[in-house]
Design a protein around this motif. Structure first.
Motif, PDB file in Angstrom:
ATOM      1  N   GLU A   5      -7.495  46.357   1.232  1.00  0.00           N
ATOM      2  CA  GLU A   5      -6.704  47.135   0.286  1.00  0.00           C
ATOM      3  C   GLU A   5      -5.582  47.841   1.043  1.00  0.00           C
ATOM      4  N   MET A   6      -4.398  47.867   0.472  1.00  0.00           N
ATOM      5  CA  MET A   6      -3.268  48.544   1.093  1.00  0.00           C
ATOM      6  C   MET A   6      -3.511  50.054   1.100  1.00  0.00           C
ATOM      7  N   PRO A   7      -3.082  50.742   2.152  1.00  0.00           N
ATOM      8  CA  PRO A   7      -3.282  52.199   2.184  1.00  0.00           C
ATOM      9  C   PRO A   7      -2.356  52.892   1.201  1.00  0.00           C
ATOM     10  N   LYS A   8      -2.801  54.044   0.752  1.00  0.00           N
ATOM     11  CA  LYS A   8      -1.962  54.891  -0.080  1.00  0.00           C
ATOM     12  C   LYS A   8      -1.419  55.986   0.835  1.00  0.00           C
ATOM     13  N   ILE A   9      -0.104  56.156   0.873  1.00  0.00           N
ATOM     14  CA  ILE A   9       0.537  57.101   1.781  1.00  0.00           C
ATOM     15  C   ILE A   9       0.955  58.337   1.007  1.00  0.00           C
ATOM     16  N   ILE A  10       0.636  59.505   1.552  1.00  0.00           N
ATOM     17  CA  ILE A  10       1.059  60.779   0.978  1.00  0.00           C
ATOM     18  C   ILE A  10       1.705  61.580   2.101  1.00  0.00           C
ATOM     19  N   GLU A  11       2.930  62.035   1.867  1.00  0.00           N
ATOM     20  CA  GLU A  11       3.624  62.860   2.857  1.00  0.00           C
ATOM     21  C   GLU A  11       3.895  64.227   2.250  1.00  0.00           C
ATOM     22  N   THR A  12       3.534  65.275   2.987  1.00  0.00           N
ATOM     23  CA  THR A  12       3.821  66.649   2.606  1.00  0.00           C
ATOM     24  C   THR A  12       4.628  67.267   3.752  1.00  0.00           C
ATOM     25  N   PRO A  13       5.131  68.485   3.602  1.00  0.00           N
ATOM     26  CA  PRO A  13       5.906  69.076   4.702  1.00  0.00           C
ATOM     27  C   PRO A  13       5.149  69.148   6.028  1.00  0.00           C
ATOM     28  N   ASN A  14       3.834  69.247   5.994  1.00  0.00           N
ATOM     29  CA  ASN A  14       3.064  69.402   7.224  1.00  0.00           C
ATOM     30  C   ASN A  14       2.105  68.261   7.531  1.00  0.00           C
ATOM     31  N   HIS A  15       2.053  67.255   6.676  1.00  0.00           N
ATOM     32  CA  HIS A  15       1.087  66.176   6.873  1.00  0.00           C
ATOM     33  C   HIS A  15       1.683  64.842   6.466  1.00  0.00           C
ATOM     34  N   PHE A  16       1.213  63.781   7.101  1.00  0.00           N
ATOM     35  CA  PHE A  16       1.576  62.418   6.729  1.00  0.00           C
ATOM     36  C   PHE A  16       0.280  61.634   6.704  1.00  0.00           C
ATOM     37  N   TRP A  17      -0.237  61.406   5.514  1.00  0.00           N
ATOM     38  CA  TRP A  17      -1.508  60.707   5.351  1.00  0.00           C
ATOM     39  C   TRP A  17      -1.256  59.219   5.201  1.00  0.00           C
ATOM     40  N   PHE A  18      -1.846  58.415   6.074  1.00  0.00           N
ATOM     41  CA  PHE A  18      -1.812  56.956   5.999  1.00  0.00           C
ATOM     42  C   PHE A  18      -3.229  56.543   5.666  1.00  0.00           C
ATOM     43  N   GLY A  19      -3.484  56.271   4.396  1.00  0.00           N
ATOM     44  CA  GLY A  19      -4.861  56.043   3.975  1.00  0.00           C
ATOM     45  C   GLY A  19      -5.629  57.340   4.147  1.00  0.00           C
ATOM     46  N   ALA A  20      -6.725  57.294   4.868  1.00  0.00           N
ATOM     47  CA  ALA A  20      -7.547  58.485   5.085  1.00  0.00           C
ATOM     48  C   ALA A  20      -7.215  59.194   6.393  1.00  0.00           C
ATOM     49  N   THR A  21      -6.177  58.752   7.117  1.00  0.00           N
ATOM     50  CA  THR A  21      -5.845  59.313   8.417  1.00  0.00           C
ATOM     51  C   THR A  21      -4.623  60.204   8.317  1.00  0.00           C
ATOM     52  N   ASP A  22      -4.757  61.443   8.805  1.00  0.00           N
ATOM     53  CA  ASP A  22      -3.646  62.386   8.823  1.00  0.00           C
ATOM     54  C   ASP A  22      -2.887  62.218  10.130  1.00  0.00           C
ATOM     55  N   LEU A  23      -1.637  61.789  10.063  1.00  0.00           N
ATOM     56  CA  LEU A  23      -0.829  61.540  11.256  1.00  0.00           C
ATOM     57  C   LEU A  23       0.232  62.633  11.449  1.00  0.00           C
ATOM     58  N   ALA A  24      -0.056  63.845  11.031  1.00  0.00           N
ATOM     59  CA  ALA A  24       0.944  64.921  11.025  1.00  0.00           C
ATOM     60  C   ALA A  24       1.610  65.132  12.375  1.00  0.00           C
ATOM     61  N   TYR A  25       0.874  65.143  13.449  1.00  0.00           N
ATOM     62  CA  TYR A  25       1.447  65.473  14.754  1.00  0.00           C
ATOM     63  C   TYR A  25       2.052  64.267  15.459  1.00  0.00           C
ATOM     64  N   ALA A  26       1.890  63.079  14.903  1.00  0.00           N
ATOM     65  CA  ALA A  26       2.431  61.870  15.528  1.00  0.00           C
ATOM     66  C   ALA A  26       3.756  61.436  14.900  1.00  0.00           C
ATOM     67  N   CYS A  27       4.107  62.002  13.752  1.00  0.00           N
ATOM     68  CA  CYS A  27       5.291  61.560  13.017  1.00  0.00           C
ATOM     69  C   CYS A  27       6.563  62.209  13.542  1.00  0.00           C
TER      70      CYS A  27
END
Length: 71
Positions: A5-27
């Motif tokens: 299944e393709m991941p669902k991406i959600i981006e907020t001012p402090n977080h970047f969710w790629f599926g269930a993984t928060d990549l906030a500090y890597a973006c």
């Protein structure tokens, strides 16, 4: 083999969710979003990591065998 299944991406001012993984500090940089003809969305983002490694062994079983061999 089932297509994952393709991941669902959600981006907020402090977080970047790629599926269930928060990549906030890597973006880094701006997010580019392009709607595709098939209903999917192409998301382009730059990620910064401490290190990168490519391993051609994809399965857990392959990784376990490499550990046993001392590789």
């Amino acid at each position: 083999m089932a297509i994952p299944e393709m991941p669902k991406i959600i981006e907020t001012p402090n977080h970047f969710w790629f599926g269930a993984t928060d990549l906030a500090y890597a973006c880094q940089g701006d997010t580019k979003v392009e709607k595709l003809h098939n209903g999917y969305v192409k998301v382009t983002k730059t990620f910064v990591a401490e290190s990168y490694q490519f391993d051609k062994n994809d399965g857990v079983y392959d990784f376990a065998n490499l550990k046993k061999q001392g590789k």
